[in-house]
Design a protein around this motif. Structure first.
Motif, PDB file in Angstrom:
ATOM      1  N   GLY A 118       3.558 -33.608 111.397  1.00  0.00           N
ATOM      2  CA  GLY A 118       4.656 -32.666 111.572  1.00  0.00           C
ATOM      3  C   GLY A 118       4.982 -31.878 110.325  1.00  0.00           C
ATOM      4  N   TYR A 119       4.796 -32.485 109.154  1.00  0.00           N
ATOM      5  CA  TYR A 119       5.163 -31.796 107.912  1.00  0.00           C
ATOM      6  C   TYR A 119       4.105 -30.779 107.490  1.00  0.00           C
ATOM      7  N   ALA A 198       5.554 -35.624  98.672  1.00  0.00           N
ATOM      8  CA  ALA A 198       5.840 -37.035  98.944  1.00  0.00           C
ATOM      9  C   ALA A 198       7.345 -37.298  98.928  1.00  0.00           C
ATOM     10  N   ARG A 199       8.036 -36.717  97.955  1.00  0.00           N
ATOM     11  CA  ARG A 199       9.486 -36.907  97.893  1.00  0.00           C
ATOM     12  C   ARG A 199      10.170 -36.268  99.102  1.00  0.00           C
ATOM     13  N   LEU A 206      12.694 -37.994 106.045  1.00  0.00           N
ATOM     14  CA  LEU A 206      12.705 -39.259 106.775  1.00  0.00           C
ATOM     15  C   LEU A 206      14.107 -39.842 106.960  1.00  0.00           C
ATOM     16  N   PRO A 207      14.978 -39.882 105.943  1.00  0.00           N
ATOM     17  CA  PRO A 207      16.329 -40.410 106.201  1.00  0.00           C
ATOM     18  C   PRO A 207      17.085 -39.642 107.278  1.00  0.00           C
ATOM     19  N   ASN A 208      16.834 -38.339 107.393  1.00  0.00           N
ATOM     20  CA  ASN A 208      17.509 -37.553 108.425  1.00  0.00           C
ATOM     21  C   ASN A 208      16.895 -37.766 109.803  1.00  0.00           C
ATOM     22  N   ALA A 209      15.632 -38.159 109.838  1.00  0.00           N
ATOM     23  CA  ALA A 209      14.953 -38.396 111.113  1.00  0.00           C
ATOM     24  C   ALA A 209      14.947 -39.870 111.486  1.00  0.00           C
ATOM     25  N   PHE A 210      15.721 -40.664 110.763  1.00  0.00           N
ATOM     26  CA  PHE A 210      15.662 -42.108 110.912  1.00  0.00           C
ATOM     27  C   PHE A 210      16.283 -42.592 112.221  1.00  0.00           C
ATOM     28  N   ALA A 211      17.300 -41.907 112.720  1.00  0.00           N
ATOM     29  CA  ALA A 211      18.037 -42.396 113.887  1.00  0.00           C
ATOM     30  C   ALA A 211      17.141 -42.596 115.107  1.00  0.00           C
ATOM     31  N   PRO A 212      16.396 -41.574 115.558  1.00  0.00           N
ATOM     32  CA  PRO A 212      15.540 -41.819 116.729  1.00  0.00           C
ATOM     33  C   PRO A 212      14.428 -42.822 116.455  1.00  0.00           C
ATOM     34  N   LEU A 213      13.977 -42.922 115.207  1.00  0.00           N
ATOM     35  CA  LEU A 213      12.932 -43.883 114.890  1.00  0.00           C
ATOM     36  C   LEU A 213      13.455 -45.312 114.959  1.00  0.00           C
TER      37      LEU A 213
END
Length: 294
Positions: A118-119, A198-199, A206-213
């Protein structure tokens, strides 16, 4: 004349953090609380039960096919005379351990592949999605059976086989989240100050996309438990470790004359998967801002 004092300014009310708000919404969900309580009870019984009730689950404790509520075996015995209650307590450890580790492995693989796809997009996205589609159309149970058979049945091979076939759904979910966030303003701001890819991937998006994961990981535990039960039912579980699936598989030929040896582990699997599903639904409602506003 006395000086007129200015009116006191009201203190600003601090808005609750997203974590606090999500926790509050989760605790207000009755079904999620029921699922959490059920799962805690099952985990506590599986972890501490064998410590308080020390026994060998493979030991013959009474006459074969002893019905429940017998003084020697409260949950009855199977066709070999093994205590069903002892098998339940010890089998819960293996079943929950395989389910949790396989789900974590699945989410880790799926998140990594989906994040890169995705990135970066372009050719990297194309190659990774073709790999994902290959595993998605691959018969998961058949592939896991081949892996377990080739490397001999054990808790390690069963866990790895489940994790290796269960990640495509998480990969697609992570890919969609990273495609949604990669061009937003806060990500562009990180790039403008010289942040590396990487950062940005692991510490910004990733912290913002963490909820659905997190929700996906929770539901993956239930799927992994069912997967392990299916492999054990087919005789591909670890023969040296008692599990709920092994209990059902070994007694399937005696289901009419020894129903309790199948019903009790089946009920344990059902309640565990139900509890995990209720927790997953509660997390989805609590972590989804659109559902939180209802």
């Amino acid at each position: 004349m006395s000086a007129i004092l200015p009116a006191a300014m009201p203190l600003p009310v601090k808005a609750p953090s997203p974590f606090t708000e999500a926790l509050r919404m989760f605790l207000r969900n009755p079904s999620a609380i029921v699922g959490l309580v059920l799962l805690l009870v099952i985990v506590l019984l599986s972890v501490f039960g064998p410590m308080l009730y020390v026994a060998d689950p493979f030991e013959i404790r009474a006459a074969p096919l002893t019905p429940p509520f017998d003084p020697e075996a409260w949950f009855g015995t199977d066709y070999l005379g093994r205590d069903v209650m002892t098998s339940l307590l010890y089998g819960g450890r293996a079943t929950l351990l395989v389910g949790a580790i396989a789900a974590l492995l699945s989410v880790f693989i799926g998140t990594a592949i989906g994040a890169f796809a995705g990135y970066y997009g372009g050719r990297i996205d194309g190659v990774l999605m073709r790999i994902t589609e290959f595993f998605q159309v691959l018969p998961a149970l058949l592939f896991a059976m081949v892996v377990v058979t080739l490397f001999s049945p054990s808790l390690l091979t069963v866990t790895l086989s489940i994790g290796l076939v269960s990640w495509p759904g998480t990969a697609r979910l992570a890919r969609g989240e990273f495609m949604r966030y990669r061009d937003l303003e806060f990500v562009r701001a990180e790039r403008s100050i010289g942040a590396g890819n990487a950062r940005i991937i692991w510490k910004v998006i990733l912290p913002n996309a963490f909820a659905p994961l997190i929700v996906s990981a929770t539901l993956a535990i239930g799927a992994a438990i069912l997967f392990e039960a299916g492999l054990s039912f087919l005789g591909l579980g670890d023969p040296n470790q008692m599990s709920w699936g092994m209990m059902i598989g070994s007694s399937r030929q005696y289901v009419l004359s020894c129903w309790w040896a199948v019903a009790f582990p089946g009920a344990a699997i059902f309640v565990t998967v139900l509890a995990v599903s209720l927790i997953g639904d509660g997390l989805n409602d609590a972590l989804n801002p659109k559902l939180r506003e209802r």
